[in-house]
Scaffold this active site. Structure first.
Site, PDB file in Angstrom:
ATOM      1  N   GLY A 151     -60.921  30.991 -41.137  1.00 41.67           N
ATOM      2  CA  GLY A 151     -60.720  30.557 -42.529  1.00 41.67           C
ATOM      3  C   GLY A 151     -61.819  31.085 -43.426  1.00 41.67           C
ATOM      4  N   VAL A 197     -64.230  29.500 -45.066  1.00 42.74           N
ATOM      5  CA  VAL A 197     -65.551  28.934 -44.763  1.00 42.74           C
ATOM      6  C   VAL A 197     -66.018  29.386 -43.379  1.00 42.74           C
ATOM      7  CG1 VAL A 197     -66.843  26.798 -44.386  1.00 42.74           C
ATOM      8  CG2 VAL A 197     -65.223  26.958 -46.288  1.00 42.74           C
ATOM      9  N   ARG A 240     -67.141  11.700 -44.077  1.00 38.85           N
ATOM     10  CA  ARG A 240     -68.238  11.721 -45.059  1.00 38.85           C
ATOM     11  C   ARG A 240     -68.697  10.329 -45.477  1.00 38.85           C
ATOM     12  NH1 ARG A 240     -65.421  16.340 -48.687  1.00 38.85           N
ATOM     13  NH2 ARG A 240     -66.135  18.183 -47.533  1.00 38.85           N
ATOM     14  N   CYS A 295     -67.862  20.713 -51.674  1.00 38.45           N
ATOM     15  CA  CYS A 295     -68.566  21.834 -52.312  1.00 38.45           C
ATOM     16  C   CYS A 295     -69.046  21.471 -53.716  1.00 38.45           C
ATOM     17  CB  CYS A 295     -67.687  23.077 -52.356  1.00 38.45           C
ATOM     18  SG  CYS A 295     -65.973  22.767 -52.748  1.00 38.45           S
ATOM     19  N   GLN A 340     -63.236  24.710 -60.979  1.00 42.72           N
ATOM     20  CA  GLN A 340     -63.305  25.077 -59.566  1.00 42.72           C
ATOM     21  C   GLN A 340     -62.394  26.242 -59.189  1.00 42.72           C
ATOM     22  OE1 GLN A 340     -64.071  20.406 -58.623  1.00 42.72           O
ATOM     23  NE2 GLN A 340     -63.601  21.627 -56.841  1.00 42.72           N
ATOM     24  N   SER A 386     -60.589  29.624 -54.277  1.00 46.15           N
ATOM     25  CA  SER A 386     -60.971  29.652 -52.849  1.00 46.15           C
ATOM     26  C   SER A 386     -61.386  28.274 -52.344  1.00 46.15           C
ATOM     27  CB  SER A 386     -62.117  30.641 -52.616  1.00 46.15           C
ATOM     28  OG  SER A 386     -63.249  30.256 -53.384  1.00 46.15           O
ATOM     29  N   GLY A 387     -61.431  27.308 -53.258  1.00 46.73           N
ATOM     30  CA  GLY A 387     -61.676  25.928 -52.819  1.00 46.73           C
ATOM     31  C   GLY A 387     -60.614  25.434 -51.845  1.00 46.73           C
ATOM     32  N   LYS A 434     -64.491  11.807 -54.782  1.00 45.98           N
ATOM     33  CA  LYS A 434     -65.466  12.347 -53.820  1.00 45.98           C
ATOM     34  C   LYS A 434     -66.821  12.575 -54.508  1.00 45.98           C
ATOM     35  CE  LYS A 434     -62.140  15.024 -50.980  1.00 45.98           C
ATOM     36  NZ  LYS A 434     -61.721  16.424 -50.642  1.00 45.98           N
ATOM     37  N   HIS A 485     -67.705  27.872 -58.109  1.00 46.74           N
ATOM     38  CA  HIS A 485     -67.406  26.673 -58.901  1.00 46.74           C
ATOM     39  C   HIS A 485     -68.421  26.548 -60.044  1.00 46.74           C
ATOM     40  CE1 HIS A 485     -64.442  25.574 -56.045  1.00 46.74           C
ATOM     41  NE2 HIS A 485     -65.030  24.571 -55.417  1.00 46.74           N
TER      42      HIS A 485
HETATM   43  C1  2RA Z   1     -61.656  22.390 -53.608  1.00 41.61           C
HETATM   44  N1  2RA Z   1     -63.657  21.040 -53.295  1.00 41.61           N
HETATM   45  O1  2RA Z   1     -62.343  23.055 -54.411  1.00 41.61           O
HETATM   46  C2  2RA Z   1     -62.289  21.269 -52.825  1.00 41.61           C
HETATM   47  C3  2RA Z   1     -62.270  21.550 -51.356  1.00 41.61           C
HETATM   48  N2  2RA Z   1     -63.053  22.679 -51.013  1.00 41.61           N
HETATM   49  O2  2RA Z   1     -60.446  22.608 -53.367  1.00 41.61           O
END
Ligand code: 2RA
Length: 340
Positions: free
Chosen positions: A12, A14, A101, A132, A159, A162-163, A217, A246
């Site tokens: 993936g 990451v 978490r 992230c 964001q 690629s999140g 989160k 981001h």
């Molecule tokens: C996103 N923070 O940007 C979330 C998961 N990586 O989709």
């Protein structure tokens, strides 16, 4: 001593970034095992050797190895089952998912911010990597929180695609190409609506009180990392048509007036933070992917207790792979490997 390391989610976005960082790191590796949820064996080069990427279903025979460190970035369901199992067999599990978490007995670690919270309590050697968008925020806030009383933090995030992994980047690019060719393009799969030439004010499901999961989160994880259960923090998380990186527009209201020069000095002296005095970072032209880039720092002319800053970071590096590697290096330095 050389370690036995597993990477679950190795193919993936990451996992790929993590393996590249591992290769360049000074961590001595005796045995490396790579697992991917996608079927079909693949081969990856690592330190001049070829490794077979095993399918997750093969993970079942981990009983034959005493894994020292297992990195997980294959989603919460995989971590919930296999991360727990690796941990129960003595591995230090560094999990990138949301599965653990907020568990009280699982440390949530950003080494630059709360390294002292990294304790590994047997039998579960689980350590959680924050989300992230949380990591870059708390790394930028740390020097300010350590110096001033903070009344509240408000932010909007921007964001990157690629999140959600490589599929997010592919969907953005396919959608942009289709749009430029005058066609509707593929139906949205990774995002609520098509992302190309658009912005979407939703990341994760909309929970109670209209708060999206990503926003929840940010609040919960920041409170846990700073050890401030009543920290006033609220956010709107937005998906934007950017491949990687981001961005966050952050407003901090302090208990007292702040001096811009003092704030700038604190940020400039923070390890891993790059302050832009007269310029600002953008995700497309970001410098060192290991740094948190901060610009547009200014006191609110209408409120001398209020400060704005623009925070940009590579969500795959700072936001995930690099943070996970730094946790591993911290655990090794603290002789926590093999303690679980
Ligand atoms: C996103 N923070 O940007 C979330 C998961 N990586 O989709």
């Amino acid at each position: 001593r050389a370690l036995d390391i597993s990477v679950v989610g190795a193919t993936g976005a990451v996992g790929t970034a993590l393996i590249q960082l591992l290769e360049k790191s000074e961590i001595a590796i005796d045995r490396l095992r790579l697992f991917a949820s996608s079927s079909g064996a693949r081969q990856l080069k690592f330190r001049d050797q070829t490794y077979l990427v095993e399918a997750l279903r093969d993970i079942g025979d981990i009983g034959d190895t005493k894994t020292d460190i297992a990195f997980f970035s294959a989603g919460g369901d995989v971590s919930a089952v296999w991360g727990a199992r690796f941990a129960s067999q003595g591995a230090l599990v560094i999990d990138n998912s949301n599965a653990f978490r907020m568990k009280p007995d699982v440390p949530l670690i950003v080494p630059q911010v709360n390294a002292c919270s990294l304790t590994v309590r047997p039998p579960s050697g689980m350590v959680a990597n924050p989300n992230c968008s949380t990591i870059q925020l708390v790394r930028a806030l740390r020097p300010l929180m350590a110096t001033f009383g903070v009344h509240q933090v408000l932010l909007t995030t921007y964001q990157a695609a690629s999140g959600v992994g490589l599929r997010g980047i592919n969907e953005l690019e396919d959608g942009a190409e289709a749009w430029l060719e005058g066609s509707a393009g593929p139906a949205a799969e990774s995002f609520p609506v098509p992302l190309a030439f658009n912005v979407i004010p939703q990341i994760g499901e909309i929970c109670r009180e209209g708060v999206a999961l990503e926003e929840r989160k940010l609040v919960q994880e920041s409170r846990k990392i700073f050890g401030m259960p009543h920290l006033q923090l609220t956010a709107t998380c937005v998906r934007v048509p950017v491949r990687t990186g981001h961005s966050e527009a952050v407003y901090v209201e302090f208990d007292d007036h702040v001096r811009l020069e003092q704030v700038r000095e604190l940020l400039a002296n923070e390890p891993g933070v790059r302050l832009y005095a007269n310029d600002y970072p953008t995700p497309r032209f970001l410098g060192d992917p290991a740094d948190v880039h901060v610009g547009r720092v200014r006191v609110n002319p209408e409120n001398p207790r209020g400060l704005w800053m623009w925070v940009v970071a590579d969500n795959l590096q700072v936001g995930a792979a690099l943070n996970a590697l730094l946790i591993a290096q911290l655990a090794i330095a603290n002789n926590l490997i093999g303690e679980t």
